[in-house]
Write a protein that holds these residues in place. Structure first.
Motif, PDB file in Angstrom:
ATOM      1  N   LYS A  73       0.829  -1.207   0.000  1.00  0.00           N
ATOM      2  CA  LYS A  73       0.000   0.000   0.000  1.00  0.00           C
ATOM      3  C   LYS A  73       0.863   1.257   0.000  1.00  0.00           C
ATOM      4  CE  LYS A  73      -3.515   2.460   2.697  1.00  0.00           C
ATOM      5  NZ  LYS A  73      -4.322   2.468   3.940  1.00  0.00           N
ATOM      6  N   ARG A  74       1.913   1.258   0.821  1.00  0.00           N
ATOM      7  CA  ARG A  74       2.773   2.438   0.928  1.00  0.00           C
ATOM      8  C   ARG A  74       3.494   2.721  -0.394  1.00  0.00           C
ATOM      9  NH1 ARG A  74       5.015   0.952   5.279  1.00  0.00           N
ATOM     10  NH2 ARG A  74       7.133   0.395   4.631  1.00  0.00           N
ATOM     11  N   VAL A  75       4.013   1.673  -1.034  1.00  0.00           N
ATOM     12  CA  VAL A  75       4.709   1.863  -2.310  1.00  0.00           C
ATOM     13  C   VAL A  75       3.720   2.273  -3.399  1.00  0.00           C
ATOM     14  CG1 VAL A  75       6.142   0.745  -4.062  1.00  0.00           C
ATOM     15  CG2 VAL A  75       6.517   0.234  -1.650  1.00  0.00           C
ATOM     16  N   HIS A  76       2.521   1.719  -3.355  1.00  0.00           N
ATOM     17  CA  HIS A  76       1.475   2.099  -4.312  1.00  0.00           C
ATOM     18  C   HIS A  76       1.193   3.594  -4.225  1.00  0.00           C
ATOM     19  CE1 HIS A  76      -3.042   1.731  -5.549  1.00  0.00           C
ATOM     20  NE2 HIS A  76      -2.308   2.109  -6.567  1.00  0.00           N
ATOM     21  N   GLU A  77       1.064   4.103  -3.016  1.00  0.00           N
ATOM     22  CA  GLU A  77       0.792   5.528  -2.831  1.00  0.00           C
ATOM     23  C   GLU A  77       1.955   6.387  -3.312  1.00  0.00           C
ATOM     24  OE1 GLU A  77       0.018   5.604   1.324  1.00  0.00           O
ATOM     25  OE2 GLU A  77      -2.098   5.003   1.128  1.00  0.00           O
ATOM     26  N   GLU A  78       3.170   5.867  -3.201  1.00  0.00           N
ATOM     27  CA  GLU A  78       4.357   6.635  -3.582  1.00  0.00           C
ATOM     28  C   GLU A  78       4.655   6.561  -5.077  1.00  0.00           C
ATOM     29  OE1 GLU A  78       9.190   6.568  -2.769  1.00  0.00           O
ATOM     30  OE2 GLU A  78       7.838   5.506  -1.399  1.00  0.00           O
ATOM     31  N   LEU A  79       4.521   5.363  -5.679  1.00  0.00           N
ATOM     32  CA  LEU A  79       4.988   5.157  -7.054  1.00  0.00           C
ATOM     33  C   LEU A  79       3.875   4.992  -8.084  1.00  0.00           C
ATOM     34  CD1 LEU A  79       8.001   2.714  -6.440  1.00  0.00           C
ATOM     35  CD2 LEU A  79       8.019   5.211  -6.598  1.00  0.00           C
ATOM     36  N   GLY A  80       2.642   4.796  -7.649  1.00  0.00           N
ATOM     37  CA  GLY A  80       1.553   4.659  -8.610  1.00  0.00           C
ATOM     38  C   GLY A  80       1.104   3.219  -8.791  1.00  0.00           C
ATOM     39  N   ASP A  81       0.326   2.984  -9.860  1.00  0.00           N
ATOM     40  CA  ASP A  81      -0.347   1.697 -10.054  1.00  0.00           C
ATOM     41  C   ASP A  81       0.566   0.579 -10.541  1.00  0.00           C
ATOM     42  OD1 ASP A  81      -2.827   2.641  -9.255  1.00  0.00           O
ATOM     43  OD2 ASP A  81      -3.383   3.293 -11.273  1.00  0.00           O
ATOM     44  N   ILE A  82       1.733   0.922 -11.109  1.00  0.00           N
ATOM     45  CA  ILE A  82       2.683  -0.095 -11.580  1.00  0.00           C
ATOM     46  C   ILE A  82       4.035   0.179 -10.936  1.00  0.00           C
ATOM     47  CG2 ILE A  82       3.801  -1.160 -13.574  1.00  0.00           C
ATOM     48  CD1 ILE A  82       1.532  -0.236 -15.313  1.00  0.00           C
ATOM     49  N   PHE A  83       4.581  -0.820 -10.262  1.00  0.00           N
ATOM     50  CA  PHE A  83       5.880  -0.644  -9.618  1.00  0.00           C
ATOM     51  C   PHE A  83       6.514  -2.010  -9.385  1.00  0.00           C
ATOM     52  CE2 PHE A  83       2.557  -0.710  -6.384  1.00  0.00           C
ATOM     53  CZ  PHE A  83       2.988  -1.712  -5.525  1.00  0.00           C
TER      54      PHE A  83
END
Length: 487
Positions: A73-83
């Motif tokens: 969730k944290r990376v999604h909020e930071e980097l967007g829908d693809i990471f």
């Protein structure tokens, strides 16, 4: 000790150097290889944004491992829908936009087999060559045996077993309230009936005490299932539970009829279709798949219903029009699938809503050829991941996504098992969950029977889901006691 004596007990210098080289050399080669792989990723045409960490191979494994659901969730909020997340030698590229699900499920360059093959070897001791040969056949057998057209005899058999197990837990104190931990109650009343239905009691030949022991070992097996690929030295207790369950499955395999026209249970068809040496492993995977989602989803459905008085009240009113049960066990008739269709529709909507809220943290494919998704190129070798848990919190498809709201499913024809757009709990494409219709029937039957037979009241608040569970439905993070009374 003089210098001569010391030298006589010391290895020659060239042996010391050789030993040091033997130890350090492979480590340096591994480090150099990891660095070259890391650098090669930098030259790819527009790879997804990523979290790599600063230690090759380990990557962000420590941060990810502490609470994977929260980290995603944290990376999604930071980097967007693809990471992409780099962790313990794996490169996991997450797609959290439902619009990318078609590419994920349908592209031939994202392989279910390649993603699952190593894990099934570790989790169930299935040889890679056997899995490569049989996995599609197994999927199709299960899909054929558990279609909506084949559910009626399964529904009737399960209803009788559920009825027996539910009464067994509460009948000694008929008319009195009993305090029980809800997850424990669900496990005790669901595990045995489902196992007997899938494998056949004549194949299991287990006493009630042996079923309890099997459940105890399964709970441990499921709890650390996600660590199956760790070296055995770090996972000895889990390895013991795996061997215990495999030994039971070996006995089951030996009792399955050899004649195809004698096969009555879904797991029997799989056992008869694969190589005998690996049949116990496939049986263990069937056991895990049948329990790792149905049991926690039953818990969450009941706890959500009980914690929402308006929903519970509506279900109680609907249950009055479903007069299938009486206290006298001898007068109980098996529930047919057509009878189940008349069961409270709010219960089925509540089940779908519980599945939405507590879906697996991730499902995986392995990229065999570079895949272009939006403006990014995902390279071969990456694990391509979707997270039903996080995708089901997309407000475009599920307004107010954290709220338990069975009425959002009113627009679906639940008798035809239609799902809302954005709902991917059962996967998609060629390898969509083959047991989904059986699972929905089983859940609808179980929850309907529980709420028809018992009065239940929550004592504790509904616990949070564990942030550690990724490969099945989330387990509750704490206990949840209820008061139960036989009507």
């Amino acid at each position: 000790m003089d210098v001569y004596t010391f030298q006589s007990f010391s290895p020659p210098q060239h042996l010391l150097l050789a030993t040091v080289a033997a130890v350090i050399g492979p480590l340096l080669l591994l480090f150099a290889w990891s660095c070259s792989k890391w650098l090669s990723q930098q030259r790819l045409p527009n790879p997804p944004p990523s979290k790599k960490g600063w230690i090759p191979w380990l990557g962000v494994g420590l941060q990810f491992g502490k609470a994977p659901l929260y980290y995603i969730k944290r990376v999604h909020e930071e980097l967007g829908d693809i990471f992409t997340i780099y962790a313990v030698g794996k490169r996991m590229t997450f797609l959290l936009d439902y619009k990318d699900s078609s590419t994920y499920f349908k592209t031939p360059s994202a392989s279910f087999k390649e993603a699952a093959i190593d894990f099934t070897t570790a989790a169930a001791s299935i040889e890679p060559t056997s899995f490569s040969e049989h996995h599609t056949k197994i999927h199709d057998i299960f899909k054929g045996q558990l279609t909506m057209h084949h559910l009626d005899p399964l529904c009737q058999e399960l209803s009788l077993s559920f009825y027996h197990e539910i009464l067994l837990q509460v009948r000694e104190r008929e008319g009195q309230e009993v305090e029980m931990e809800l997850m424990d109650f669900v496990r005790k009343t669901m595990f045995g009936p489902v196992v007997k239905q899938l494998f056949g009691q004549s194949n299991l030949q287990l006493s009630e005490e042996e079923i309890k022991s099997m459940l105890t070992n399964f709970i441990k097996y499921d709890a650390d299932f996600k660590y199956a690929q760790l070296p055995a030295i770090f996972n000895r207790e889990w390895g013991s539970t795996k061997e215990y369950l495999l030994n039971i499955m070996k006995k089951v395999v030996g009792r399955v009829p050899k004649q195809a026209d004698c096969l009555k249970h879904a797991a029997e068809h799989i056992i008869s279709a694969v190589d005998p040496a690996n049949a116990p492993g496939y049986s263990l995977m069937v056991l895990w798949a049948s329990q790792a989602n149905a049991i926690p989803i039953s818990f969450w459905t009941l706890s959500f219903i009980l914690s929402h008085p308006n929903v519970y009240k509506k279900i109680k009113e609907e249950l009055k029009e479903w007069p299938l049960f009486q206290k006298d066990e001898t007068s109980f008739n098996a529930v047919k699938e057509e009878d189940l269709k008349a069961a409270p529709p709010t219960i089925k909507r509540a089940i779908l809503e519980a599945i939405r809220l507590r879906s697996p943290g991730m499902i995986a494919r392995k990229v065999t050829e570079p895949i272009k998704i939006k403006e990014y190129t995902v390279p071969a070798g990456h694990y391509l991941m979707m997270s039903p848990y996080h995708s089901h919190r997309n407000q475009t498809y599920f307004p107010d996504p954290e709220t338990f709201n069975p009425e959002r499913w009113l627009e679906c024809d639940i008798d035809k098992n239609q799902f809302l757009p954005g709902f991917i709990a059962f996967g998609g494409g060629r390898y969509q969950c083959p047991g989904r219709w059986f699972a929905l029937m089983e859940l609808h039957l179980y929850i309907s029977m529980i709420l028809k037979l018992l009065d239940m009241t929550l004592i504790d608040e509904v616990p949070k889901p564990s942030p550690l569970h990724l490969t099945g439905s989330q387990q509750p993070e704490g206990s949840c006691f209820v008061k139960i009374k036989l009507k």
